[in-house]
Design a protein around this motif. Structure first.
Motif, mmCIF file in Angstrom:
data_model
loop_
_atom_site.group_PDB
_atom_site.id
_atom_site.type_symbol
_atom_site.label_atom_id
_atom_site.label_comp_id
_atom_site.label_asym_id
_atom_site.label_seq_id
_atom_site.Cartn_x
_atom_site.Cartn_y
_atom_site.Cartn_z
ATOM 1 N N LYS A 52 -4.438 3.281 -4.898
ATOM 2 C CA LYS A 52 -3.528 3.380 -3.622
ATOM 3 C C LYS A 52 -3.766 1.951 -3.017
ATOM 4 N N ALA A 79 1.935 2.488 2.197
ATOM 5 C CA ALA A 79 1.222 2.966 1.315
ATOM 6 C C ALA A 79 1.815 3.111 -0.155
ATOM 7 N N ASP A 94 -2.938 -0.007 0.523
ATOM 8 C CA ASP A 94 -2.460 0.348 1.998
ATOM 9 C C ASP A 94 -2.104 -1.178 2.254
ATOM 10 N N TYR A 95 -1.047 -1.376 2.831
ATOM 11 C CA TYR A 95 -0.547 -2.698 3.383
ATOM 12 C C TYR A 95 -0.454 -2.463 4.735
ATOM 13 N N LYS A 96 -0.960 -3.115 5.599
ATOM 14 C CA LYS A 96 -0.866 -3.269 7.174
ATOM 15 C C LYS A 96 -0.099 -4.483 7.647
ATOM 16 N N SER A 135 -4.263 -5.942 3.112
ATOM 17 C CA SER A 135 -4.173 -4.695 2.234
ATOM 18 C C SER A 135 -5.726 -4.265 1.846
ATOM 19 N N THR A 150 1.386 4.088 -3.938
ATOM 20 C CA THR A 150 0.470 4.893 -4.790
ATOM 21 C C THR A 150 0.816 5.046 -6.356
ATOM 22 N N MET A 188 2.113 0.676 9.029
ATOM 23 C CA MET A 188 1.224 0.951 7.802
ATOM 24 C C MET A 188 2.154 1.362 6.316
ATOM 25 N N THR A 193 5.037 7.968 -2.494
ATOM 26 C CA THR A 193 5.303 6.911 -1.942
ATOM 27 C C THR A 193 6.888 6.802 -1.586
#
Length: 384
Positions: A168, A226, A170-172, A140, A228, A224, A200
């Motif tokens: 924000k 996100a 961002d998770y991967k 992230s 926010t 992905m 979101t």
């Protein structure tokens, strides 16, 4: 509590009751009493009576039923920052609390893991982790951004700009496995304070510290997601320091209207420039006063030294120097009186103009909403 009468015993003798039976409060130490919750007491009904002989123990089954829930995966950075957890989503649909302790999890006939559970009250739903999903790597990145100004207010000599500051995350999810994941729960620790969720997907619920989202991850694919969060940020800019270029800049941004622009350019800016010029001139006059006062102080010191000696002991040169010092004192005194009067006059005018500027700064009034930000995202509970 009323104590029932005790039956008679042979011989008429009865041993005294224990001390705590009559005065329990007297033997209890301070700090030993705690509030007991309903879940602290466990009572489990059983279908058939069980006899346990003295000195022995027995396992007594009290529940054999299906539960609501299933196998899924969970990401919680605090539990495992790099991988998903294999969990059982367990809901206590029974009429009594389940005490905490170790459990074994079976898939058909195979034990696939062991876990510890906390006490689960009736109706509660909890994740029970029992392993790590190594096929999915998680990372992230957090970024912060100031959004455009959406509201402007001019009052009390200030231009107040309001905008949102977005944070924000961002998770991967890099899924290298061979099976799709249909239920991936993400627990995102939300920011404390005046933050709200925006831009979101809606979480399915919110706990004391986390937003909980329900996702899916396809096999051999990077997913992905996100999250926010936003909070209001304000910036206050004083009108007193504006020049004509500054006024034009804010007018072009639509932060002020024509009325405010014209008033500031015609009334405030010229007066402020005049005040700055007056302050420079006043500082110059005060500097000259300081120089003249130093010269006068030096001449007075030398004159006092000569006056302490007898006149007949002074040489011709010393008498000439004494007369020069006296002339300097007279000249400097006249000059100082003129400069003092000039300084007082300038200070009075400067004070009048400063008061006028303070009054003018309070006159411009204006407010506008440049656009309407999107509403915050609320929780949407998962359908049963």
């Amino acid at each position: 509590v009323t104590q029932a009468a005790l039956p008679p015993v042979p011989g008429g003798y009865r041993p005294p009751p224990p001390s705590y039976a009559s005065t329990p409060a007297a033997v209890m130490k301070a700090g030993t009493v705690r509030k007991m919750e309903a879940v602290d007491v466990f009572m489990y009904p059983i279908d058939k009576p069980v006899s346990v002989k003295r000195g022995q123990s027995a396992l007594v089954p009290f529940l054999s039923a299906e539960f609501t829930g299933g196998s899924c995966v969970l990401y919680n950075e605090g539990a495992n920052a790099n991988h998903l957890l294999s969990v059982v989503l367990f809901k206590n649909a029974f009429d009594f609390a389940l005490d905490g302790g170790p459990i074994a999890i079976f898939d058909e006939e195979t034990c696939i893991g062991e876990a510890m559970i906390d006490t689960i009250r009736p109706g509660d739903e909890k994740f029970v982790p029992f392993g790590v999903e190594q096929n999915v790597a998680v990372s992230s990145v957090t970024t912060t951004e100031q959004r455009n100004v959406h509201r402007v207010v001019v009052q009390d000599g200030n231009l107040v700009l309001t905008r949102y500051r977005h944070t924000k995350r961002d998770y991967k999810f890099d899924h290298k496995g061979s099976s799709d994941i249909k239920e991936l729960y993400l627990e995102h620790r939300f920011l404390k304070g005046d933050y709200e969720l925006t831009e979101t997907g809606a979480p399915i619920n919110k706990t004391e510290n986390f937003y909980r989202f329900l996702l899916a991850a396809q096999k051999a694919t990077i997913t992905m997601f996100a999250v926010t969060e936003r909070t209001l940020a304000t910036e206050s800019i004083a009108l007193r320091y504006w020049n004509n270029d500054t006024v034009t800049h804010y007018f072009n941004l639509k932060y002020i209207d024509e009325a405010v622009r014209d008033f500031v350019q015609k009334e405030i800016v010229p007066l402020r420039l005049s005040i700055e010029k007056q302050q420079v001139e006043l500082n110059s006059v005060n500097s000259r006063i300081s120089v003249a006062a130093n010269k006068q102080s030096t001449a007075r010191y030398s004159t006092n030294n000569y006056n302490q000696r007898k006149e007949e002991s002074l040489t011709a040169k010393e008498r000439e120097t004494l007369l020069e010092h006296l002339a300097t004192l007279v000249e400097q005194e006249k000059e100082l009186q003129v400069m003092y009067a000039d300084s007082r006059s300038r200070q009075e005018k400067l004070k009048r103009d400063q008061d006028k500027l303070e009054s003018l700064l309070k006159q411009p009034k204006y407010e506008v909403d440049l656009f309407t930000p999107p509403p915050p995202v609320g929780v949407q509970p998962r359908s049963s």
